[in-house]
Design a protein around this motif. Structure first.
Motif, PDB file in Angstrom:
ATOM      1  N   PHE A  99      72.801 -38.620  -5.774  1.00  0.00           N
ATOM      2  CA  PHE A  99      73.600 -38.868  -6.964  1.00  0.00           C
ATOM      3  C   PHE A  99      73.236 -40.201  -7.612  1.00  0.00           C
ATOM      4  CE2 PHE A  99      76.287 -35.554  -5.102  1.00  0.00           C
ATOM      5  CZ  PHE A  99      76.475 -34.765  -6.220  1.00  0.00           C
ATOM      6  N   LYS A 100      72.924 -41.186  -6.801  1.00  0.00           N
ATOM      7  CA  LYS A 100      72.490 -42.465  -7.372  1.00  0.00           C
ATOM      8  C   LYS A 100      71.208 -42.277  -8.178  1.00  0.00           C
ATOM      9  CE  LYS A 100      71.452 -47.262  -6.181  1.00  0.00           C
ATOM     10  NZ  LYS A 100      71.216 -48.239  -5.083  1.00  0.00           N
ATOM     11  N   ALA A 101      70.306 -41.436  -7.662  1.00  0.00           N
ATOM     12  CA  ALA A 101      69.070 -41.160  -8.390  1.00  0.00           C
ATOM     13  C   ALA A 101      69.364 -40.488  -9.733  1.00  0.00           C
ATOM     14  CB  ALA A 101      68.157 -40.277  -7.544  1.00  0.00           C
ATOM     15  N   LEU A 102      70.301 -39.553  -9.740  1.00  0.00           N
ATOM     16  CA  LEU A 102      70.689 -38.904 -10.991  1.00  0.00           C
ATOM     17  C   LEU A 102      71.253 -39.909 -11.992  1.00  0.00           C
ATOM     18  CD1 LEU A 102      72.383 -35.701  -9.526  1.00  0.00           C
ATOM     19  CD2 LEU A 102      70.287 -35.751 -10.896  1.00  0.00           C
ATOM     20  N   TYR A 103      72.122 -40.785 -11.509  1.00  0.00           N
ATOM     21  CA  TYR A 103      72.728 -41.771 -12.401  1.00  0.00           C
ATOM     22  C   TYR A 103      71.667 -42.703 -12.985  1.00  0.00           C
ATOM     23  CZ  TYR A 103      77.014 -40.308  -9.968  1.00  0.00           C
ATOM     24  OH  TYR A 103      78.039 -39.585  -9.416  1.00  0.00           O
ATOM     25  N   GLU A 104      70.773 -43.180 -12.125  1.00  0.00           N
ATOM     26  CA  GLU A 104      69.821 -44.193 -12.570  1.00  0.00           C
ATOM     27  C   GLU A 104      68.713 -43.612 -13.447  1.00  0.00           C
ATOM     28  OE1 GLU A 104      68.509 -46.119  -9.005  1.00  0.00           O
ATOM     29  OE2 GLU A 104      70.371 -47.270  -8.772  1.00  0.00           O
ATOM     30  N   THR A 105      68.319 -42.368 -13.213  1.00  0.00           N
ATOM     31  CA  THR A 105      67.225 -41.782 -14.003  1.00  0.00           C
ATOM     32  C   THR A 105      67.711 -41.078 -15.258  1.00  0.00           C
ATOM     33  OG1 THR A 105      67.254 -39.720 -12.719  1.00  0.00           O
ATOM     34  CG2 THR A 105      65.781 -41.491 -11.952  1.00  0.00           C
ATOM     35  N   LEU A 106      68.886 -40.459 -15.194  1.00  0.00           N
ATOM     36  CA  LEU A 106      69.388 -39.711 -16.344  1.00  0.00           C
ATOM     37  C   LEU A 106      70.330 -40.535 -17.233  1.00  0.00           C
ATOM     38  CD1 LEU A 106      70.172 -36.202 -14.790  1.00  0.00           C
ATOM     39  CD2 LEU A 106      67.997 -37.088 -15.665  1.00  0.00           C
ATOM     40  N   LEU A 107      71.160 -41.383 -16.592  1.00  0.00           N
ATOM     41  CA  LEU A 107      72.194 -42.106 -17.338  1.00  0.00           C
ATOM     42  C   LEU A 107      71.887 -43.582 -17.524  1.00  0.00           C
ATOM     43  CD1 LEU A 107      75.375 -40.515 -15.699  1.00  0.00           C
ATOM     44  CD2 LEU A 107      74.033 -39.700 -17.650  1.00  0.00           C
ATOM     45  N   GLY A 108      70.979 -44.123 -16.693  1.00  0.00           N
ATOM     46  CA  GLY A 108      70.649 -45.543 -16.808  1.00  0.00           C
ATOM     47  C   GLY A 108      71.658 -46.456 -16.170  1.00  0.00           C
ATOM     48  N   SER A 109      72.456 -45.935 -15.239  1.00  0.00           N
ATOM     49  CA  SER A 109      73.510 -46.718 -14.593  1.00  0.00           C
ATOM     50  C   SER A 109      73.466 -46.493 -13.093  1.00  0.00           C
ATOM     51  CB  SER A 109      74.873 -46.310 -15.155  1.00  0.00           C
ATOM     52  OG  SER A 109      75.918 -46.965 -14.496  1.00  0.00           O
ATOM     53  N   SER A 110      73.966 -47.449 -12.331  1.00  0.00           N
ATOM     54  CA  SER A 110      73.960 -47.311 -10.871  1.00  0.00           C
ATOM     55  C   SER A 110      75.120 -46.467 -10.359  1.00  0.00           C
ATOM     56  CB  SER A 110      74.011 -48.692 -10.215  1.00  0.00           C
ATOM     57  OG  SER A 110      75.184 -49.371 -10.608  1.00  0.00           O
ATOM     58  N   ARG A 162      88.043 -43.348 -28.857  1.00  0.00           N
ATOM     59  CA  ARG A 162      87.911 -44.576 -29.647  1.00  0.00           C
ATOM     60  C   ARG A 162      87.575 -45.769 -28.759  1.00  0.00           C
ATOM     61  NH1 ARG A 162      90.093 -48.830 -29.636  1.00  0.00           N
ATOM     62  NH2 ARG A 162      91.750 -48.122 -28.233  1.00  0.00           N
ATOM     63  N   ALA A 163      88.319 -45.907 -27.649  1.00  0.00           N
ATOM     64  CA  ALA A 163      88.098 -47.035 -26.742  1.00  0.00           C
ATOM     65  C   ALA A 163      86.739 -46.937 -26.061  1.00  0.00           C
ATOM     66  CB  ALA A 163      89.221 -47.091 -25.708  1.00  0.00           C
ATOM     67  N   ALA A 164      86.349 -45.715 -25.676  1.00  0.00           N
ATOM     68  CA  ALA A 164      85.061 -45.525 -24.994  1.00  0.00           C
ATOM     69  C   ALA A 164      83.896 -45.892 -25.900  1.00  0.00           C
ATOM     70  CB  ALA A 164      84.931 -44.085 -24.511  1.00  0.00           C
ATOM     71  N   LEU A 165      83.990 -45.536 -27.173  1.00  0.00           N
ATOM     72  CA  LEU A 165      82.925 -45.888 -28.112  1.00  0.00           C
ATOM     73  C   LEU A 165      82.779 -47.399 -28.244  1.00  0.00           C
ATOM     74  CD1 LEU A 165      83.637 -43.203 -30.862  1.00  0.00           C
ATOM     75  CD2 LEU A 165      81.533 -43.371 -29.504  1.00  0.00           C
ATOM     76  N   ALA A 166      83.917 -48.098 -28.304  1.00  0.00           N
ATOM     77  CA  ALA A 166      83.875 -49.560 -28.413  1.00  0.00           C
ATOM     78  C   ALA A 166      83.341 -50.187 -27.129  1.00  0.00           C
ATOM     79  CB  ALA A 166      85.272 -50.098 -28.726  1.00  0.00           C
ATOM     80  N   TYR A 167      83.812 -49.688 -25.995  1.00  0.00           N
ATOM     81  CA  TYR A 167      83.376 -50.231 -24.702  1.00  0.00           C
ATOM     82  C   TYR A 167      81.876 -50.018 -24.524  1.00  0.00           C
ATOM     83  CZ  TYR A 167      84.006 -51.653 -19.823  1.00  0.00           C
ATOM     84  OH  TYR A 167      83.939 -52.333 -18.618  1.00  0.00           O
ATOM     85  N   ASN A 168      81.407 -48.818 -24.858  1.00  0.00           N
ATOM     86  CA  ASN A 168      79.981 -48.525 -24.719  1.00  0.00           C
ATOM     87  C   ASN A 168      79.140 -49.419 -25.632  1.00  0.00           C
ATOM     88  OD1 ASN A 168      77.604 -46.758 -24.014  1.00  0.00           O
ATOM     89  ND2 ASN A 168      77.690 -46.393 -26.212  1.00  0.00           N
ATOM     90  N   ARG A 169      79.587 -49.562 -26.859  1.00  0.00           N
ATOM     91  CA  ARG A 169      78.839 -50.363 -27.840  1.00  0.00           C
ATOM     92  C   ARG A 169      78.635 -51.801 -27.362  1.00  0.00           C
ATOM     93  NH1 ARG A 169      82.701 -50.848 -31.898  1.00  0.00           N
ATOM     94  NH2 ARG A 169      83.316 -52.764 -30.820  1.00  0.00           N
ATOM     95  N   ASP A 170      79.690 -52.387 -26.781  1.00  0.00           N
ATOM     96  CA  ASP A 170      79.638 -53.816 -26.459  1.00  0.00           C
ATOM     97  C   ASP A 170      79.234 -54.130 -25.023  1.00  0.00           C
ATOM     98  OD1 ASP A 170      80.392 -54.277 -29.047  1.00  0.00           O
ATOM     99  OD2 ASP A 170      82.510 -54.612 -28.594  1.00  0.00           O
ATOM    100  N   PHE A 171      79.433 -53.187 -24.097  1.00  0.00           N
ATOM    101  CA  PHE A 171      79.221 -53.533 -22.698  1.00  0.00           C
ATOM    102  C   PHE A 171      78.286 -52.602 -21.934  1.00  0.00           C
ATOM    103  CE2 PHE A 171      83.494 -55.055 -23.839  1.00  0.00           C
ATOM    104  CZ  PHE A 171      83.254 -56.416 -23.736  1.00  0.00           C
ATOM    105  N   ILE A 172      78.180 -51.337 -22.341  1.00  0.00           N
ATOM    106  CA  ILE A 172      77.358 -50.395 -21.578  1.00  0.00           C
ATOM    107  C   ILE A 172      75.973 -50.246 -22.190  1.00  0.00           C
ATOM    108  CG2 ILE A 172      77.119 -48.020 -20.802  1.00  0.00           C
ATOM    109  CD1 ILE A 172      80.122 -47.860 -20.509  1.00  0.00           C
ATOM    110  N   ALA A 173      75.936 -49.909 -23.482  1.00  0.00           N
ATOM    111  CA  ALA A 173      74.642 -49.658 -24.130  1.00  0.00           C
ATOM    112  C   ALA A 173      73.658 -50.815 -23.968  1.00  0.00           C
ATOM    113  CB  ALA A 173      74.861 -49.337 -25.608  1.00  0.00           C
ATOM    114  N   PRO A 174      74.105 -52.072 -24.076  1.00  0.00           N
ATOM    115  CA  PRO A 174      73.136 -53.172 -23.942  1.00  0.00           C
ATOM    116  C   PRO A 174      72.565 -53.317 -22.532  1.00  0.00           C
ATOM    117  CG  PRO A 174      75.118 -53.894 -25.113  1.00  0.00           C
ATOM    118  CD  PRO A 174      75.430 -52.570 -24.508  1.00  0.00           C
ATOM    119  N   THR A 175      73.208 -52.697 -21.531  1.00  0.00           N
ATOM    120  CA  THR A 175      72.775 -52.900 -20.142  1.00  0.00           C
ATOM    121  C   THR A 175      72.098 -51.681 -19.540  1.00  0.00           C
ATOM    122  OG1 THR A 175      74.882 -52.137 -19.203  1.00  0.00           O
ATOM    123  CG2 THR A 175      74.728 -54.472 -19.804  1.00  0.00           C
ATOM    124  N   LEU A 176      72.116 -50.542 -20.234  1.00  0.00           N
ATOM    125  CA  LEU A 176      71.553 -49.322 -19.656  1.00  0.00           C
ATOM    126  C   LEU A 176      70.030 -49.435 -19.510  1.00  0.00           C
ATOM    127  CD1 LEU A 176      73.558 -46.472 -21.437  1.00  0.00           C
ATOM    128  CD2 LEU A 176      73.890 -47.405 -19.141  1.00  0.00           C
TER     129      LEU A 176
END
Length: 538
Positions: free
Chosen positions: A500-511, A432-446
């Motif tokens: 691993f940084k390359a994996l994060y940035e290309t697959l997940l959109g995060s550093s 529940r918390a992860a969905l809210a956190y992603n919606r407001d803080f992660i998804a807009p920045t990926l």
């Protein structure tokens, strides 16, 4: 575990709640008060604005010391009073509440006599008091709530007010040297409430008859008024009020923030004049926002309790508050994910730790704070969760802002035995918390970038490896496969960290991101291959 074993360990513990409890024990070497009353812990709250985590932490930290004292003394009786100073006059309209014009019209009046701007309770103070109690109750604290307005209005403080009036000059002798000349000219230990406007007045006051509680002052309209200071017709100045409460209620322990250091000094002197003594207590550092500024109820620049609970868990909040109360902490949404995961790491260790290490484990104190823990064999002491909050955030980040609880649990079936939210309520709360956190803080920045030439070659190699694997491969084995590709010289990574940084940035959109083996096991091999295909297509 026997009481004597716990007492011995508590006496030798360096954990700060036990250090505080040991200082209090010097006040009562036998552990109990001579009069047989419970040792009294108090916390104070000024309901001039919505309660924030800085307010909650004072109750939590005081509870840590209270429970440590009980352990140290083998169960000495204690009480905790959460006191609301709601007779204080409203000095400034908070920025984060509605009906600003109405509040402006009521400036100067006691908080408990101002209408609720939210139009839900009988006063502004009642609203803010209810918000504080709502969370304290949700967390499971054992406490007694006391409203200053009730004590003043009912006459419960009348004897204490008479005591202040009898020592009016002695209190002035303490306070006047600490004030600027302009402030000193109007200062009085007691502040009458105007019979015409209802405002708490900062005016010189003459004590006419201390035993009768009679005072004389000039009202806002210029008229000279003689009235009682008793029964809710006056309010003490803050530092005098602090001291009066300590003496009237026989408070033994109260902590307060660094910004009240001088208050503690002067209130301690006044308490002595009134025939009592200053409680033991800790001076804690303040919480700061992400810009390093002090959190303010009126500004609303810190996290509210509700915000933390939306993006994190109850336990993680307590865990973040526990360490190093004498060090300032930044308090913003960015600290929540690590606090959630750190809590569960420390909880998992608890049952296996020797007693001395348990007493230094924040979770020992958190579980005892709301009386959920009575030793390493107690139910839940060594509980674990099968997935980290960080990994959940990566999963929902890939799924997008519209991800749902059911969708997340369908992926958890790849990773968690009996993947049923009813069987894993702690994980469900994290979802529940992860969905809210992603919606407001992660998804807009990926922002998933395209891979470089060597990164693309490595991704193709990873895809080829995954294509030949069974879907049941463990996270550790998957992690090994990822490692092996990153080590291959042909892909020219300077370090595995770059891979691993390359994996994060290309697959997940995060550093930054999770252990990739865990992520692949959770997200699924075929789904991960789809992510790789999308990255290569960029």
């Amino acid at each position: 575990m026997t009481d004597s074993t716990l007492i011995e360990a508590a006496r030798n513990s360096k954990a700060w709640p036990f250090q505080e409890a040991q200082r209090l024990l010097k006040r009562y070497p036998d552990g109990t008060k001579p009069n047989g009353e419970p040792v009294l812990f108090e916390t104070g709250y000024g309901p001039s604005g919505l309660p924030h985590i800085g307010t909650f932490q004072e109750v939590l930290r005081t509870t840590f010391v209270r429970r440590a004292y009980e352990a140290l003394t083998g169960g000495a009786p204690t009480r905790l009073v959460a006191f609301s100073d709601d007779m204080d006059g409203l000095r400034k309209v908070p920025d984060n509440v509605p009906n600003q014009a109405m509040l402006t019209e009521n400036l100067g009046k006691p908080l408990s006599r101002i209408p609720d701007p939210f139009e839900k309770y009988e006063s502004f103070a009642h609203h803010n008091n209810a918000k504080l109690r709502e969370f304290l109750d949700r967390f499971g604290f054992e406490y007694e709530f006391v409203a200053g307005s009730e004590r003043y209005n009912s006459g419960a403080f009348d004897d204490a007010l008479r005591n202040v009036l009898r020592h009016n000059q002695a209190i002035l002798d303490i306070m006047l040297p600490t004030l600027r000349a302009e402030r000193a000219a109007t200062y009085s230990p007691i502040m009458p409430i105007s019979p015409t406007t209802g405002a708490v007045l900062q005016v010189p006051v003459e004590v006419v008859d201390a035993d009768a509680g009679l005072i004389r002052f000039t009202d806002e309209d210029g008229s000279v008024v003689e009235q009682s200071a008793l029964g809710g017709q006056s309010k003490l100045q803050w530092k005098v009020d602090f001291a009066m409460r300590w003496v009237a209620q026989d408070v033994d322990y109260e902590m307060y923030g660094k910004d009240l250091t001088d208050t503690g000094v002067q209130s301690g002197k006044i308490a002595k004049v009134l025939g009592g003594r200053k409680p033991e207590g800790l001076i804690y550092e303040l919480f700061l926002d992400e810009n390093g500024e002090k959190i303010s109820k009126s500004k609303g620049n810190g996290l509210t309790i509700e915000q933390w609970l939306e993006y994190g868990t109850e336990e993680s909040l307590g865990f973040y508050i526990f360490p190093n109360p004498k060090s300032a902490k930044q308090l913003h949404v960015g600290v929540i994910p690590r606090a959630v995961d750190d809590y569960w790491q420390f909880r998992e260790r608890l049952a296996e730790q020797p007693l001395d290490k348990q007493l230094g484990n924040p979770v020992w104190h958190l579980l005892r704070a709301n009386q959920k823990f009575d030793g390493p064999d107690a139910p839940g002491a060594g509980d674990t969760v099968p997935v980290t909050f960080g990994l959940l955030l990566n999963l929902v980040g890939v799924l997008g802002a519209e991800a749902s609880r059911d969708q997340v649990w369908s992926y958890l079936a790849n990773y968690v035995a009996d993947a049923d939210p009813d069987k894993h309520p702690a994980v469900d709360e994290m979802v529940r918390a992860a969905l809210a956190y992603n919606r407001d803080f992660i998804a807009p920045t990926l922002n998933k970038r395209a891979p470089s030439e060597n990164e693309a070659a490595a991704l193709r190699a990873l895809d080829a490896e995954l294509a030949g694997l069974a879907g049941s491969m463990s996270a550790e084995d998957l992690q090994t496969k990822v490692y092996e590709i990153g080590k291959q010289e042909e892909f020219a990574f300077e370090s595995l960290r770059d891979w691993f940084k390359a994996l994060y940035e290309t697959l997940l959109g995060s550093s930054a991101g999770p252990r990739m083996g865990s992520f692949i096991a959770l997200y699924g091999i075929e789904n991960t291959r789809s992510l790789i295909a999308e990255a290569l297509a960029r």
